[in-house]
Design a protein around this motif. Structure first.
Motif, PDB file in Angstrom:
ATOM      1  N   ASN A 225       0.813  -1.297  -0.058  1.00 49.31           N
ATOM      2  CA  ASN A 225      -0.069   0.172   0.025  1.00 49.31           C
ATOM      3  C   ASN A 225       0.962   1.328   0.002  1.00 49.31           C
ATOM      4  O   ASN A 225       2.309   1.285  -0.042  1.00 49.31           O
ATOM      5  CB  ASN A 225      -1.138  -0.180   1.073  1.00 49.31           C
ATOM      6  CG  ASN A 225      -0.193   0.266   2.538  1.00 49.31           C
ATOM      7  OD1 ASN A 225       0.890   0.170   2.557  1.00 49.31           O
ATOM      8  ND2 ASN A 225      -1.055  -0.284   3.400  1.00 49.31           N
ATOM      9  N   ASN A 226       0.153   2.350   0.413  1.00 50.51           N
ATOM     10  CA  ASN A 226       1.054   3.579   0.033  1.00 50.51           C
ATOM     11  C   ASN A 226       1.852   4.094   1.270  1.00 50.51           C
ATOM     12  O   ASN A 226       2.492   5.039   1.263  1.00 50.51           O
ATOM     13  CB  ASN A 226      -0.035   4.891  -0.287  1.00 50.51           C
ATOM     14  CG  ASN A 226      -0.704   4.619  -1.680  1.00 50.51           C
ATOM     15  OD1 ASN A 226       0.010   4.281  -2.746  1.00 50.51           O
ATOM     16  ND2 ASN A 226      -1.689   5.389  -2.018  1.00 50.51           N
ATOM     17  N   CYS A 227       1.592   3.062   2.313  1.00 49.08           N
ATOM     18  CA  CYS A 227       2.397   3.202   3.473  1.00 49.08           C
ATOM     19  C   CYS A 227       3.596   2.455   3.621  1.00 49.08           C
ATOM     20  O   CYS A 227       4.254   2.128   4.412  1.00 49.08           O
ATOM     21  CB  CYS A 227       1.484   3.175   4.638  1.00 49.08           C
ATOM     22  SG  CYS A 227       0.318   4.508   4.913  1.00 49.08           S
ATOM     23  N   CYS A 228       3.812   1.999   2.412  1.00 48.21           N
ATOM     24  CA  CYS A 228       4.903   0.888   2.229  1.00 48.21           C
ATOM     25  C   CYS A 228       4.752  -0.530   3.165  1.00 48.21           C
ATOM     26  O   CYS A 228       5.704  -0.854   3.787  1.00 48.21           O
ATOM     27  CB  CYS A 228       6.206   1.166   2.459  1.00 48.21           C
ATOM     28  SG  CYS A 228       7.532   0.462   1.655  1.00 48.21           S
ATOM     29  N   GLN A 229       3.236  -0.963   3.189  1.00 45.87           N
ATOM     30  CA  GLN A 229       3.072  -2.289   3.941  1.00 45.87           C
ATOM     31  C   GLN A 229       2.800  -3.183   3.260  1.00 45.87           C
ATOM     32  O   GLN A 229       1.957  -2.952   2.052  1.00 45.87           O
ATOM     33  CB  GLN A 229       1.958  -1.881   4.976  1.00 45.87           C
ATOM     34  CG  GLN A 229       2.393  -0.799   5.967  1.00 45.87           C
ATOM     35  CD  GLN A 229       1.396  -0.274   7.080  1.00 45.87           C
ATOM     36  OE1 GLN A 229       0.189  -0.618   6.496  1.00 45.87           O
ATOM     37  NE2 GLN A 229       1.638   0.168   8.124  1.00 45.87           N
ATOM     38  N   VAL A 259       6.055   5.966  -3.192  1.00 43.87           N
ATOM     39  CA  VAL A 259       5.694   4.969  -2.035  1.00 43.87           C
ATOM     40  C   VAL A 259       6.623   4.869  -0.779  1.00 43.87           C
ATOM     41  O   VAL A 259       6.209   5.112   0.368  1.00 43.87           O
ATOM     42  CB  VAL A 259       5.204   3.659  -1.931  1.00 43.87           C
ATOM     43  CG1 VAL A 259       5.131   2.678  -0.984  1.00 43.87           C
ATOM     44  CG2 VAL A 259       4.254   3.458  -3.112  1.00 43.87           C
ATOM     45  N   ALA A 262       7.455   9.098   0.356  1.00 43.85           N
ATOM     46  CA  ALA A 262       6.318   9.526  -0.043  1.00 43.85           C
ATOM     47  C   ALA A 262       5.925  11.027   0.633  1.00 43.85           C
ATOM     48  O   ALA A 262       5.342  11.897   0.319  1.00 43.85           O
ATOM     49  CB  ALA A 262       5.126   8.583   0.496  1.00 43.85           C
ATOM     50  N   TRP A 263       6.414  11.207   2.119  1.00 48.96           N
ATOM     51  CA  TRP A 263       6.063  12.167   2.664  1.00 48.96           C
ATOM     52  C   TRP A 263       7.143  13.063   3.038  1.00 48.96           C
ATOM     53  O   TRP A 263       6.836  14.348   3.227  1.00 48.96           O
ATOM     54  CB  TRP A 263       5.484  11.556   4.088  1.00 48.96           C
ATOM     55  CG  TRP A 263       4.307  10.500   3.729  1.00 48.96           C
ATOM     56  CD1 TRP A 263       4.502   9.333   4.153  1.00 48.96           C
ATOM     57  CD2 TRP A 263       2.934  10.693   3.320  1.00 48.96           C
ATOM     58  NE1 TRP A 263       3.397   8.421   3.814  1.00 48.96           N
ATOM     59  CE2 TRP A 263       2.395   9.570   3.386  1.00 48.96           C
ATOM     60  CE3 TRP A 263       2.430  11.917   3.001  1.00 48.96           C
ATOM     61  CZ2 TRP A 263       1.328   9.133   3.051  1.00 48.96           C
ATOM     62  CZ3 TRP A 263       0.892  11.791   2.673  1.00 48.96           C
ATOM     63  CH2 TRP A 263       0.459  10.432   2.549  1.00 48.96           C
ATOM     64  N   VAL A 269      11.355   4.620   3.612  1.00 50.06           N
ATOM     65  CA  VAL A 269      10.459   3.614   4.230  1.00 50.06           C
ATOM     66  C   VAL A 269      10.522   2.305   3.209  1.00 50.06           C
ATOM     67  O   VAL A 269       9.721   2.285   2.332  1.00 50.06           O
ATOM     68  CB  VAL A 269       9.025   3.639   4.726  1.00 50.06           C
ATOM     69  CG1 VAL A 269       8.276   2.731   5.306  1.00 50.06           C
ATOM     70  CG2 VAL A 269       9.117   5.172   5.588  1.00 50.06           C
ATOM     71  N   SER A 271      10.139  -1.096   4.469  1.00 50.20           N
ATOM     72  CA  SER A 271       9.747  -2.281   5.193  1.00 50.20           C
ATOM     73  C   SER A 271       8.975  -3.315   4.526  1.00 50.20           C
ATOM     74  O   SER A 271       9.207  -4.357   4.474  1.00 50.20           O
ATOM     75  CB  SER A 271       8.894  -1.629   6.555  1.00 50.20           C
ATOM     76  OG  SER A 271       7.980  -1.029   6.357  1.00 50.20           O
ATOM     77  N   GLN A 310       4.273  12.894  -2.118  1.00 45.79           N
ATOM     78  CA  GLN A 310       3.424  13.979  -1.765  1.00 45.79           C
ATOM     79  C   GLN A 310       4.172  15.394  -1.640  1.00 45.79           C
ATOM     80  O   GLN A 310       3.737  16.455  -2.115  1.00 45.79           O
ATOM     81  CB  GLN A 310       2.871  13.719  -0.439  1.00 45.79           C
ATOM     82  CG  GLN A 310       1.837  12.599  -0.666  1.00 45.79           C
ATOM     83  CD  GLN A 310       0.665  12.862  -1.604  1.00 45.79           C
ATOM     84  OE1 GLN A 310       0.139  14.117  -1.687  1.00 45.79           O
ATOM     85  NE2 GLN A 310       0.215  11.991  -2.500  1.00 45.79           N
TER      86      GLN A 310
END
Length: 648
Positions: A225-229, A259, A262-263, A269, A271, A310
Motif C-alpha cells: 500500500n501507499n504506506c509501504c506495508q 511509496v 512519500a511524505w 521506508v 519495510s 506528496q
C-alpha cells in the motif's frame, strides 16, 4: 655569364626525396652546412623562403587530414561490418594486426608475426581463407615451423609500411608448392563427422536448450500500500506458487518512489519491500527491481493509484514548471520534467540528485540481497511507464490511439534550454516550439509540420527535433551515470518504447513527439543506443508483435515489424544486450508465437536472441484471467523445450 650553357641534371640521376630517418638526417646536414656558410641571402629571398615553408606546412596538414579521414572510414567499416575488435584510438598497426589475425597469422605484442599452419594456396585470383572449425581438431595436419617475420631496424619509418623482410620466404614457397589445405582437410575428415556437422548446422536455429531465453513475470501491483506495508502475504505466496508451477526463472518488482519517499524528502521506508523480497527468496526465484520514478494509475490499474511523492506534489503547486507541459500549458504529473535535472528546485536538490539518493538508499538497504545474488538486475525508470520517452500520449489529457501526441517542452526550464541552444546556433528566433504540429489526436496529414514535405524537414524543424531528442538522450546519460555508480557491478536495464503507429509515413510523427528523431531520412535510435552502450545497459524493448486492437486499421499506417527490425538490429549492431517485454494487454496465442520468433530469430546468421523476456499481466495470475495452457506453452518454447510452432 650565359646560364643557358650550364649543364642540366639528367632525369635518371635525379635523387628521390628522402623520407623518414633519411629526411631527418638530410635536414640536419643542411642545417650544419648552413651554419658553416656565411649568410648572403637578401631579405626578399629570406621572406620568399619563409612563405614557401608555410605553404609546405599547409600542404602537409591537408595531406594528413585526408589520410586521417580515410583511416577513420576504414576503421569504422571494419568495426561495423567486420566485427574487428579495434580499440577506440586504433592506428594502422592495429588494423594490420587485426587483418593478419583474421587471415590466420599470429601477431605478438612486439610485432613479431608468424603463421602456425601452411598458408592457403591460391587458384587464379581467388584465395581460400582458412576457417576454424571443431572438425579440424581431429585432423592430422603436419605442424610447420613458424615463419618469423623480422624487421630490418635500419629501415626508415616510411619504408616500414611497404618493406617486410621474411627470413624463410624462399624455403616457405618451396615447402608448400604442392600443398592444398582443402585437400588435406577433406582427406583427414571422416564421413560421419561431415554428416554430423551438416546436421548441427541445420538445427542450430531450432528452439532448443542451446537457445534458452529466461522468462520473468511482473508481479502485479496492489500487494504494497501507499504506506509501504505488505497487505497480503498469503496472496503473494499464492502468486509465486503459480509462477513456480509455470517454471518461470524470476520475478520483476516495481519499487515506487511515490511509496518509499512519500511524505518527506530523504525519509525512505523500505519495510514492505523487505518483507516481499524475503518471501520471493523463499521460492528461490531470481529478482529484478524497477526504480519507478513515475506515477501509476489509469484504465489498466484497477483501483491502484500511485502518485509521485506528496512533498513533490506540494512543490508543484507553487512551481508547476517542474512537470512536463504541452503547448496549451497543460501540466502532466506522470513524471518530472527533464528540464529540472540540474535545477535545485526540489528542496535544495536537483532532479538527478533526487533519483540518485533514492537509488543509493535502496542499494544500501538491500546490500545483503545483492551479495547473496537474489537481485540480479536493476531497471531504471527514465520516463512515463518507466520507458525512455516523453509523456506525449497522455490519456488523462485526452490522447487516444492513434493520435500523433504533442511535444512536451513548454515548461520554463525546458524553454530556457531551448533558448540557449537557439542562441548558440545563431538563430535566437528559433527558441520556440512548432506552431503547426496539431493536437494530441491529430493525424500527420492534418498538420503543416508532420505532413508530406512538412516543416519537420525544414531548417528550423531539423534544429528543433534534434534539440528535443538530444534532451531525451542527455536525461538518459545523466541518470545512468549515477545509476552505474550506485549499482556498481549490477546489470542495468533501460526500457525502450515501441511507437509503431504512423511508422509508414515520411515524418514518423508519433516517434518525433515521443523524442525519437526517426523520420525516413534519419536514424533516430543510433544516437540513443550509443549512450546506452556507453553505460553497458540491457535494452528492454516493448514487443508490439502481440495482438493490439487497431493493427487491422491501416489508417494509422502501422508497421510494428518494421519498427522492431530497426530497433533490434540497431541495438545488436552496437553490441548491446537486448531483452523483451510484452504490452500489457497482449496474451493471445498468435502473439505468443510472434514474440518467440522475435526473441529467437530462426534465420539470423549471427544467432542473436533476447537475454530474457518479461511477461507483464493485466491482473494477478491467481485471478484466473490468464489462459495457463497457452502461457505454459509459450514459456516452454522460450526455454527451448518445444521446437515446433505455437500454432496447433
Amino acid at each position: 655569364m650565359n646560364t643557358n650553357n650550364s649543364p642540366s641534371p639528367s632525369p635518371h640521376t635525379q635523387s628521390r626525396r628522402p623520407r623518414g630517418f633519411a629526411a631527418t638526417a638530410a635536414a640536419a646536414a643542411a642545417a650544419a652546412s648552413a651554419d658553416s656558410t656565411p649568410a648572403v641571402s637578401s631579405p626578399s629571398a629570406s621572406g620568399k623562403g619563409k612563405r614557401e615553408r608555410e605553404k609546405e606546412k599547409e600542404r602537409t596538414k591537408l595531406r594528413e587530414r585526408h589520410r586521417r579521414a580515410i583511416t577513420s572510414r576504414m576503421l569504422a567499416g571494419l568495426r561495423q561490418y567486420g566485427d574487428f575488435p579495434l580499440p577506440a584510438r586504433a592506428d594502422m598497426n592495429d588494423v594490420l594486426a587485426a587483418l593478419a589475425r583474421e587471415a590466420g597469422w599470429t601477431v605478438e605484442a612486439d610485432g613479431t608475426t608468424f603463421r602456425q599452419s601452411p598458408p592457403p594456396s591460391h587458384t587464379g585470383s581467388f584465395g581460400v581463407r582458412p576457417v576454424e572449425s571443431p572438425l579440424l581438431k581431429n585432423c592430422a595436419v603436419k605442424e610447420c615451423q613458424p615463419s618469423v617475420l623480422r624487421i630490418d631496424e635500419s629501415l626508415s619509418p616510411g619504408s616500414l609500411d611497404s618493406m617486410v623482410i621474411s627470413e624463410r620466404e624462399n624455403s616457405r614457397n618451396e615447402k608448400y608448392t604442392s600443398a592444398s589445405p582443402i585437400n588435406s582437410v577433406i582427406e583427414c575428415l571422416d564421413a560421419d563427422q561431415l554428416i554430423q556437422d551438416v546436421h548441427s548446422g541445420m538445427h542450430q536455429n531450432d528452439f532448443t536448450e542451446n537457445s534458452r531465453v529466461p522468462v520473468y513475470v511482473m508481479l502485479a501491483n496492489g500487494f504494497i500500500n501507499n504506506c509501504c506495508q505488505l497487505i497480503d502475504p498469503q496472496g503473494v505466496r499464492q502468486e509465486l506458487s503459480h509462477m513456480k508451477s509455470l517454471d518461470v526463472d524470476g520475478v520483476v518488482v516495481e519499487c515506487w518512489w511515490g511509496v518509499v519517499e512519500a511524505w518527506s524528502p530523504q525519509k525512505y521506508v523500505w519495510s514492505g519491500y523487505r518483507e516481499l523480497f524475503n518471501i520471493i527468496q523463499e521460492f528461490k526465484l531470481k529478482l529484478q527491481v524497477l526504480m519507478a520514478f513515475h506515477e501509476y494509475g489509469g484504465n489498466d490499474s484497477g483501483d491502484v493509484l500511485i502518485s509521485l511523492p506528496q512533498w513533490v506534489l506540494e512543490i508543484g503547486k507553487d512551481n508547476q514548471d517542474i512537470f512536463f507541459t504541452d503547448r496549451e500549458g497543460r501540466r502532466n504529473t506522470e513524471c518530472l520534467s527533464w528540464g529540472i535535472d540540474k535545477e535545485r528546485v526540489l528542496k535544495g536538490r536537483t532532479g538527478i540528485e533526487v533519483y540518485f539518493d533514492f537509488m543509493r538508499s535502496f542499494r544500501t538497504e538491500f546490500n545483503d540481497l545483492f551479495t547473496e545474488g537474489l537481485i540480479t538486475a536493476i531497471e531504471i525508470g527514465l520516463g512515463p511507464s518507466g520507458e525512455l520517452k516523453y509523456p506525449s500520449f497522455s490519456e488523462r489529457l485526452g490522447w487516444r490511439y492513434p493520435g500523433i501526441g504533442e511535444f512536451q517542452c513548454y515548461d520554463k526550464y525546458s524553454q530556457q534550454n531551448l533558448r540557449k541552444a537557439a542562441k548558440l546556433r545563431g538563430h535566437s528566433f528559433w527558441a520556440r516550439g512548432p506552431d503547426n504540429a496539431g493536437q494530441y489526436n491529430s493525424r500527420p496529414h492534418e498538420t503543416g509540420f508532420f505532413c508530406e514535405r512538412g516543416d519537420y524537414d525544414s531548417y528550423f524543424g531539423r534544429f528543433f527535433l534534434h534539440w528535443y531528442s538530444q534532451s531525451l538522450i542527455d536525461h538518459a546519460d545523466n541518470v545512468l551515470s549515477l545509476a552505474s555508480f550506485a549499482f556498481e557491478d549490477t546489470k542495468i536495464i533501460v526500457k525502450v518504447p515501441a511507437v509503431y503507429w504512423w511508422y509508414r509515413t515520411a515524418s514518423h510523427a508519433a516517434e518525433l513527439t515521443a523524442g525519437y528523431y526517426n523520420p525516413t531520412n534519419q536514424d533516430g535510435y543510433s544516437p540513443v543506443f550509443e549512450v546506452l552502450k556507453k553505460h553497458s545497459v540491457i535494452v528492454k524493448f516493448v514487443c508490439s508483435g502481440l495482438h493490439v486492437s487497431g493493427f487491422e486499421n491501416d489508417e494509422a499506417l502501422v508497421d510494428p515489424e518494421g519498427l522492431s527490425w530497426q530497433v533490434l538490429n540497431s541495438a545488436w549492431d552496437r553490441g548491446l544486450t537486448v531483452a523483451g517485454v510484452n504490452m500489457l494487454a497482449c496474451y493471445d496465442r498468435d502473439g505468443y508465437r510472434r514474440v518467440v520468433e522475435m526473441a529467437k530469430p530462426r534465420n539470423d546468421p549471427d544467432h542473436h536472441r533476447f537475454s530474457f523476456f518479461v511477461y507483464q499481466q493485466p491482473s494477478a495470475l491467481s485471478q484466473g484471467t490468464i489462459c495457463f495452457p497457452e502461457l505454459d506453452y509459450f514459456i516452454k518454447c522460450m526455454h527451448g523445450g518445444i521446437t515446433g510452432d505455437l500454432v496447433s
